[in-house]
Motif scaffolding. Structure first.
Motif, PDB file in Angstrom:
ATOM      1  N   SER A   1      56.296  30.046 -12.154  1.00  0.00           N
ATOM      2  CA  SER A   1      55.329  30.331 -11.110  1.00  0.00           C
ATOM      3  C   SER A   1      54.733  31.715 -11.332  1.00  0.00           C
ATOM      4  CB  SER A   1      56.017  30.267  -9.749  1.00  0.00           C
ATOM      5  OG  SER A   1      55.102  30.535  -8.716  1.00  0.00           O
ATOM      6  N   ARG A   2      53.405  31.789 -11.296  1.00  0.00           N
ATOM      7  CA  ARG A   2      52.725  33.057 -11.544  1.00  0.00           C
ATOM      8  C   ARG A   2      52.242  33.660 -10.226  1.00  0.00           C
ATOM      9  NH1 ARG A   2      48.335  30.885 -15.620  1.00  0.00           N
ATOM     10  NH2 ARG A   2      48.458  29.223 -14.070  1.00  0.00           N
ATOM     11  N   PRO A   3      52.436  34.952 -10.044  1.00  0.00           N
ATOM     12  CA  PRO A   3      51.965  35.577  -8.799  1.00  0.00           C
ATOM     13  C   PRO A   3      50.446  35.594  -8.758  1.00  0.00           C
ATOM     14  CG  PRO A   3      52.718  37.245 -10.345  1.00  0.00           C
ATOM     15  CD  PRO A   3      53.085  35.926 -10.948  1.00  0.00           C
ATOM     16  N   GLY A   4      49.905  35.589  -7.586  1.00  0.00           N
ATOM     17  CA  GLY A   4      48.454  35.636  -7.434  1.00  0.00           C
ATOM     18  C   GLY A   4      48.091  35.896  -5.984  1.00  0.00           C
ATOM     19  N   ARG A   5      46.833  35.704  -5.695  1.00  0.00           N
ATOM     20  CA  ARG A   5      46.338  35.941  -4.339  1.00  0.00           C
ATOM     21  C   ARG A   5      45.071  35.110  -4.129  1.00  0.00           C
ATOM     22  NH1 ARG A   5      41.903  38.988  -4.793  1.00  0.00           N
ATOM     23  NH2 ARG A   5      41.600  40.173  -6.710  1.00  0.00           N
ATOM     24  N   PRO A   6      44.724  34.817  -2.879  1.00  0.00           N
ATOM     25  CA  PRO A   6      43.472  34.097  -2.608  1.00  0.00           C
ATOM     26  C   PRO A   6      42.269  34.929  -3.038  1.00  0.00           C
ATOM     27  CG  PRO A   6      44.938  33.976  -0.721  1.00  0.00           C
ATOM     28  CD  PRO A   6      45.550  34.969  -1.668  1.00  0.00           C
ATOM     29  N   ASP A   7      41.322  34.269  -3.672  1.00  0.00           N
ATOM     30  CA  ASP A   7      40.098  34.929  -4.129  1.00  0.00           C
ATOM     31  C   ASP A   7      39.071  34.864  -3.001  1.00  0.00           C
ATOM     32  OD1 ASP A   7      37.886  35.904  -5.349  1.00  0.00           O
ATOM     33  OD2 ASP A   7      37.765  34.388  -6.929  1.00  0.00           O
ATOM     34  N   THR A   8      38.798  36.004  -2.380  1.00  0.00           N
ATOM     35  CA  THR A   8      37.886  36.049  -1.231  1.00  0.00           C
ATOM     36  C   THR A   8      36.513  36.595  -1.595  1.00  0.00           C
ATOM     37  OG1 THR A   8      38.642  38.282  -0.611  1.00  0.00           O
ATOM     38  CG2 THR A   8      39.845  36.401   0.321  1.00  0.00           C
ATOM     39  N   ALA A   9      36.178  36.636  -2.888  1.00  0.00           N
ATOM     40  CA  ALA A   9      34.911  37.248  -3.306  1.00  0.00           C
ATOM     41  C   ALA A   9      33.712  36.553  -2.672  1.00  0.00           C
ATOM     42  CB  ALA A   9      34.794  37.221  -4.826  1.00  0.00           C
ATOM     43  N   GLY A  10      33.699  35.213  -2.672  1.00  0.00           N
ATOM     44  CA  GLY A  10      32.576  34.487  -2.078  1.00  0.00           C
ATOM     45  C   GLY A  10      32.460  34.733  -0.591  1.00  0.00           C
ATOM     46  N   TYR A  11      33.608  34.717   0.089  1.00  0.00           N
ATOM     47  CA  TYR A  11      33.605  34.996   1.528  1.00  0.00           C
ATOM     48  C   TYR A  11      33.119  36.416   1.799  1.00  0.00           C
ATOM     49  CZ  TYR A  11      35.528  36.478   5.996  1.00  0.00           C
ATOM     50  OH  TYR A  11      35.673  37.026   7.238  1.00  0.00           O
ATOM     51  N   ASP A  12      33.625  37.376   1.044  1.00  0.00           N
ATOM     52  CA  ASP A  12      33.250  38.779   1.261  1.00  0.00           C
ATOM     53  C   ASP A  12      31.754  38.985   1.056  1.00  0.00           C
ATOM     54  OD1 ASP A  12      35.894  39.349   1.743  1.00  0.00           O
ATOM     55  OD2 ASP A  12      36.317  39.994  -0.307  1.00  0.00           O
ATOM     56  N   ARG A  13      31.191  38.325   0.042  1.00  0.00           N
ATOM     57  CA  ARG A  13      29.748  38.465  -0.211  1.00  0.00           C
ATOM     58  C   ARG A  13      28.945  37.941   0.971  1.00  0.00           C
ATOM     59  NH1 ARG A  13      26.062  34.919  -1.658  1.00  0.00           N
ATOM     60  NH2 ARG A  13      27.641  33.338  -2.190  1.00  0.00           N
ATOM     61  N   LEU A  14      29.312  36.771   1.471  1.00  0.00           N
ATOM     62  CA  LEU A  14      28.581  36.198   2.604  1.00  0.00           C
ATOM     63  C   LEU A  14      28.741  37.055   3.858  1.00  0.00           C
ATOM     64  CD1 LEU A  14      29.364  32.407   2.098  1.00  0.00           C
ATOM     65  CD2 LEU A  14      27.163  33.545   1.786  1.00  0.00           C
ATOM     66  N   ALA A  15      29.939  37.616   4.033  1.00  0.00           N
ATOM     67  CA  ALA A  15      30.152  38.491   5.197  1.00  0.00           C
ATOM     68  C   ALA A  15      29.257  39.725   5.120  1.00  0.00           C
ATOM     69  CB  ALA A  15      31.622  38.896   5.273  1.00  0.00           C
ATOM     70  N   ARG A  16      29.129  40.299   3.902  1.00  0.00           N
ATOM     71  CA  ARG A  16      28.240  41.463   3.744  1.00  0.00           C
ATOM     72  C   ARG A  16      26.781  41.085   4.000  1.00  0.00           C
ATOM     73  NH1 ARG A  16      31.575  42.327  -0.794  1.00  0.00           N
ATOM     74  NH2 ARG A  16      29.962  41.448  -2.145  1.00  0.00           N
ATOM     75  N   GLU A  17      26.366  39.947   3.474  1.00  0.00           N
ATOM     76  CA  GLU A  17      24.974  39.530   3.674  1.00  0.00           C
ATOM     77  C   GLU A  17      24.690  39.252   5.142  1.00  0.00           C
ATOM     78  OE1 GLU A  17      24.252  36.228   1.116  1.00  0.00           O
ATOM     79  OE2 GLU A  17      24.392  37.411  -0.740  1.00  0.00           O
ATOM     80  N   LEU A  18      25.652  38.646   5.831  1.00  0.00           N
ATOM     81  CA  LEU A  18      25.460  38.399   7.260  1.00  0.00           C
ATOM     82  C   LEU A  18      25.372  39.710   8.033  1.00  0.00           C
ATOM     83  CD1 LEU A  18      25.285  36.404   9.605  1.00  0.00           C
ATOM     84  CD2 LEU A  18      27.783  36.462   9.749  1.00  0.00           C
ATOM     85  N   GLU A  19      26.169  40.691   7.628  1.00  0.00           N
ATOM     86  CA  GLU A  19      26.120  41.996   8.292  1.00  0.00           C
ATOM     87  C   GLU A  19      24.745  42.640   8.123  1.00  0.00           C
ATOM     88  OE1 GLU A  19      27.244  45.412  10.384  1.00  0.00           O
ATOM     89  OE2 GLU A  19      28.066  43.382  10.311  1.00  0.00           O
ATOM     90  N   GLU A  20      24.156  42.507   6.946  1.00  0.00           N
ATOM     91  CA  GLU A  20      22.811  43.051   6.724  1.00  0.00           C
ATOM     92  C   GLU A  20      21.787  42.344   7.608  1.00  0.00           C
ATOM     93  OE1 GLU A  20      22.039  42.677   2.592  1.00  0.00           O
ATOM     94  OE2 GLU A  20      23.579  44.117   1.977  1.00  0.00           O
TER      95      GLU A  20
END
Length: 430
Positions: free
Chosen positions: A221-240
């Protein structure tokens, strides 16, 4: 194997058995596994879950074989307190040889395809059985935990973002920020579609949003984390977009006050220009031999744009009013500054005349204070300068020269000289 070696091996296997059983039960009850079983999966998750599901199934098959082999070894060991040579040979085969029979159909390790010759049964050792189970368990657990981690992290956040999108969309509609009418409206509509698509993909293919540590070696089993790049981009665009919508809202709330200021500044500019035109007539009548700049009329272009702004205000077209108000505020400020500069330029000759009059009066007072008020030469030069300054039209050039001559005469009269009457006692005076 000796009797002691057999007993130690059985104790170790019993401990392993408990650990394996506990792990398999935990995997069976894992929330991620239950969600994966009932989900309509796509893409990478579907491929990896197909593998993991087969691995989990075979884990139980191999665990059953492990259980049977351990039970058989325990039964052989329980025949006698002191096992015979035959018992020890049988135990040796069961505990360290390839004495465990398992059903065929191996799950491949790593990324190998699910292909290869099918075998009905195969003989493996208990250690090989445990090693194989460990590998499959790690790979299945990685799929289950990764999917569960993504589903725990992203959908809830996307739902909150969706709620915020709806709020901003409603707010935007209330001030006319709509698709096709305002760039922010187009951006908002695109964000709505992308957020919905993102949620659908996260639900159907969570492993596409799992980022593993590239430095970790393959296997296990390899350690990792959820990739939130797409969510973060949309959140920034919505903030603008939200900031743009709130800017339009501020325009709606401040429109009346800002329009009042625009009218007020424009009226002050017109009044200043009117004052400049009146002053120009006065300068032309009172000052001779000077060039007086012309005064422009009121800014008709600005008035037309102010009228357009009022129209936008009445029609509640805030998205159009916003940039127009910004331009108008700058325009009327510039117009007022231009009007003030025009008034200053027009009245400059009058200011020069006033300055000369003040200077003449100041030097006359100085001469009187020093006892020179009755000096004939000073009186004559003062009268000449005064007639020039108080006549209409006034010749500023000649008046300026006359004032300078009077200043020079006062300065000469104050200079120390032995010829002057000693009773006046002006030595060292300035």
């Amino acid at each position: 194997m000796s009797r002691d070696e057999v007993d130690r091996a059985l104790a170790r296997l019993a401990s392993e058995y408990e650990a394996i059983e506990s792990s398999l039960l935990a995997l069976q009850d894992h929330a991620g596994r239950r969600l994966l079983e009932g989900a309509d999966l796509t893409g990478l998750t579907r491929d990896r879950w197909t593998f993991a599901e087969q691995a989990i199934s075979l884990l139980w098959v191999h665990f059953d074989a492990y259980t049977e082999a351990l039970a058989e070894a325990r039964a052989v060991r329980a025949r006698r307190n002191r096992p015979s040579v035959t018992d020890l040979a049988e135990l040796t085969e069961l505990l360290s040889g390839s004495g465990v029979t398992v059903a065929g159909g191996r799950v491949p390790d790593g990324a190998r395809a699910l292909t290869g010759p099918a075998r009905l049964t195969e003989q493996v050792s208990l250690q090989d059985l445990v090693d194989r189970m460990n590998g499959w368990y790690a790979q299945a657990l990685e799929v289950v935990t990764a999917a569960d981690a993504v589903w725990s992290a992203l959908p809830a956040r996307i739902d909150l973002l969706t709620a915020e999108v709806r709020r901003v969309r409603s707010l935007a509609g209330s001030v006319g920020v709509r698709p096709g009418e305002h760039p922010a409206g187009d951006d908002l509509e695109r964000i709505v579609d992308e957020v919905a698509a993102l949620r659908d993909r996260v639900v159907a293919d969570p492993l596409a949003f799992w980022s593993t540590d590239a430095s970790t070696t393959s296997g296990g089993s390899r350690p990792g984390r959820p990739d939130t790049a797409g969510y973060d981009r949309l959140a920034r665009e919505l903030e603008e977009v939200r900031r743009e919508v709130e800017a339009v809202l501020r325009v709606r709330d401040e429109a009346d006050e800002r329009l009042y200021r625009v009218h007020d500044v424009l009226a002050r500019a017109d009044a200043t220009l009117a004052e400049a035109r009146g002053a120009r007539g006065e300068v032309l009548a009172k000052i001779a031999a000077v060039e007086v700049p012309a005064v422009s009329g009121p800014a008709t272009g600005l008035r037309e744009r102010v009228a357009l702004a009022v129209t936008y205000r009445r029609a509640a077209q805030w998205q159009r009013l916003s940039p127009l108000l910004d331009a108008l505020e700058q325009g009327v400020d510039e117009e007022l500054a231009r009007a003030r500069e025009s008034l200053t330029a027009v009245t400059e000759p009058l200011a020069v005349r006033a300055e000369l009059r003040g200077r003449l009066d100041a030097y006359k007072a100085k001469a009187a204070r020093l006892g020179l008020a009755e000096d004939p030469e000073l009186l004559e030069r003062h009268d000449i300068a005064r007639r020039l300054l108080w006549s209409a039209p006034c010749d500023l050039r000649a008046a300026g020269q006359a004032v300078r001559r009077y200043q020079e005469s006062v300065a000469e009269a104050l200079a120390p000289t032995p010829v002057r009457n000693a009773n006046q006692n002006h030595w060292g005076r300035t």
